[in-house]
Design a protein around this motif. Sequence first.
Motif, PDB file in Angstrom:
ATOM      1  N   GLN A  43       0.823  -1.205   0.000  1.00  0.00           N
ATOM      2  CA  GLN A  43       0.000   0.000   0.000  1.00  0.00           C
ATOM      3  C   GLN A  43       0.861   1.261   0.000  1.00  0.00           C
ATOM      4  O   GLN A  43       0.456   2.310  -0.503  1.00  0.00           O
ATOM      5  CB  GLN A  43      -0.933  -0.006   1.211  1.00  0.00           C
ATOM      6  N   GLN A  44       2.065   1.166   0.559  1.00  0.00           N
ATOM      7  CA  GLN A  44       2.941   2.319   0.639  1.00  0.00           C
ATOM      8  C   GLN A  44       3.609   2.636  -0.701  1.00  0.00           C
ATOM      9  O   GLN A  44       4.125   3.726  -0.911  1.00  0.00           O
ATOM     10  CB  GLN A  44       4.021   2.093   1.706  1.00  0.00           C
ATOM     11  N   ASP A  45       3.621   1.672  -1.620  1.00  0.00           N
ATOM     12  CA  ASP A  45       4.225   1.891  -2.927  1.00  0.00           C
ATOM     13  C   ASP A  45       3.310   2.752  -3.792  1.00  0.00           C
ATOM     14  O   ASP A  45       2.135   2.951  -3.499  1.00  0.00           O
ATOM     15  CB  ASP A  45       4.483   0.555  -3.630  1.00  0.00           C
ATOM     16  N   ASP A  46       3.870   3.249  -4.897  1.00  0.00           N
ATOM     17  CA  ASP A  46       3.090   4.049  -5.842  1.00  0.00           C
ATOM     18  C   ASP A  46       2.305   3.098  -6.748  1.00  0.00           C
ATOM     19  O   ASP A  46       2.670   2.837  -7.884  1.00  0.00           O
ATOM     20  CB  ASP A  46       4.036   4.932  -6.661  1.00  0.00           C
ATOM     21  N   TYR A  47       1.204   2.560  -6.212  1.00  0.00           N
ATOM     22  CA  TYR A  47       0.449   1.535  -6.938  1.00  0.00           C
ATOM     23  C   TYR A  47      -0.529   2.166  -7.925  1.00  0.00           C
ATOM     24  O   TYR A  47      -0.979   3.296  -7.746  1.00  0.00           O
ATOM     25  CB  TYR A  47      -0.301   0.631  -5.955  1.00  0.00           C
ATOM     26  N   GLU A  48      -0.862   1.394  -8.995  1.00  0.00           N
ATOM     27  CA  GLU A  48      -1.811   1.873 -10.009  1.00  0.00           C
ATOM     28  C   GLU A  48      -3.181   1.219  -9.897  1.00  0.00           C
ATOM     29  O   GLU A  48      -4.160   1.709 -10.446  1.00  0.00           O
ATOM     30  CB  GLU A  48      -1.268   1.615 -11.424  1.00  0.00           C
ATOM     31  N   LYS A  49      -3.263   0.085  -9.201  1.00  0.00           N
ATOM     32  CA  LYS A  49      -4.541  -0.642  -9.150  1.00  0.00           C
ATOM     33  C   LYS A  49      -4.731  -1.215  -7.751  1.00  0.00           C
ATOM     34  O   LYS A  49      -3.790  -1.689  -7.128  1.00  0.00           O
ATOM     35  CB  LYS A  49      -4.585  -1.743 -10.212  1.00  0.00           C
ATOM     36  N   HIS A  50      -5.981  -1.189  -7.268  1.00  0.00           N
ATOM     37  CA  HIS A  50      -6.329  -1.704  -5.944  1.00  0.00           C
ATOM     38  C   HIS A  50      -7.556  -2.595  -6.095  1.00  0.00           C
ATOM     39  O   HIS A  50      -8.614  -2.146  -6.514  1.00  0.00           O
ATOM     40  CB  HIS A  50      -6.628  -0.533  -4.999  1.00  0.00           C
ATOM     41  N   ILE A  51      -7.412  -3.890  -5.783  1.00  0.00           N
ATOM     42  CA  ILE A  51      -8.528  -4.831  -5.901  1.00  0.00           C
ATOM     43  C   ILE A  51      -8.882  -5.374  -4.521  1.00  0.00           C
ATOM     44  O   ILE A  51      -8.026  -5.460  -3.642  1.00  0.00           O
ATOM     45  CB  ILE A  51      -8.203  -5.993  -6.867  1.00  0.00           C
ATOM     46  N   THR A  52     -10.162  -5.738  -4.324  1.00  0.00           N
ATOM     47  CA  THR A  52     -10.632  -6.221  -3.025  1.00  0.00           C
ATOM     48  C   THR A  52     -11.358  -7.545  -3.182  1.00  0.00           C
ATOM     49  O   THR A  52     -11.850  -7.884  -4.264  1.00  0.00           O
ATOM     50  CB  THR A  52     -11.584  -5.205  -2.372  1.00  0.00           C
TER      51      THR A  52
END
Length: 346
Positions: free
Chosen positions: A263-272
Amino acid sequence: MPPSRRSSSSRSSRSRSSSRSRSRSSSSRRRSSSSHSSSYRRSSGGGYGRSSVTSARRVRSNQPSKVPAHIRSKAVFMQCRNHDYIFYNEPWTDEKTGVFYQKGYYDENGKYYDADSIAFKKPDGSYEAHYLCDFCGTELEANWKEGFYPTCKNCGAEMNKTPVYIDEIVHIGADSGQRNASANLVKILLLVVFFSMIVPVIATVLITFIMIKSTHIDENYDRNYDETYQTVQVEETETNLQIYGDEIYLDEVSPNTYSICTQQDDYEKHITWDYGAQSYYDYDSDCYLWYNTDVSPNLWQYWYEDIAGSNYYGWMECEGNDWYIEVSDTQWEKYEGDTSGLWHIE
């Protein structure tokens, strides 16, 4: 619609037994790189996961009967502040009694809750709830926080929800069925005692049979121990929630190709995790996905709504630059449609 089933095969799959022997070591490697694994296994009382259970399971009574094996294998146990629930993702009928059991949540007293009447509060203050759009009828499992509601992925309408009942999650895991097994063992022992008292001859035969089986087990113990131990360990750790948690963050490493990050990285996508579909869900691409540990090598499989829709088959997987789609229980074909909008986890 969300996928009604998971794929039991892969284009490159091998035997189930070989997948189990490989998945144990690969699972341990995956857990160390999972973005959510550390928070999912918090030991504090407010967290939830395998190590966060703060009390023993509540005694269950008046539970649904004759749950089919394929439904029980996917059942999810949820320990909460007020009740313990088991979630069954399909309905079934007890053929002996004719009683119909609905898909949904059953607490320790056997009380039924459908997805529209209950929501679950997570340690971060967000809620997991089932929504039904009043405008177009689309169903959605989503996370939300007080004062914020998701919008319908189909028509864009705001999906308001005031659950009848809210409970706070303490622990989520697979339903082991250990209590049922213990109850069955007690019944068997009582029957053995009864017959041994009434018919001594039967007791003698049983004792002889047990001694023969024990001797046979001792002779094969060393040979079978490692394989049996390994299989049990894999069964305890191979679920997607235990490997990755209920949230995954993804970094795009090349066009339409992602790797798992934190989560701390510069992420482009978040899935749940979608508890109703028993898969992860990506809102942007309307895609369900899960990590199939029933095949070897283990791999990610994808259900794109625009492609699979309400079909019975339709899971896809990516190999190199090519995409393949499931057309039967064991048959996969190269997908010849437009793949420019498809993405995958490397």
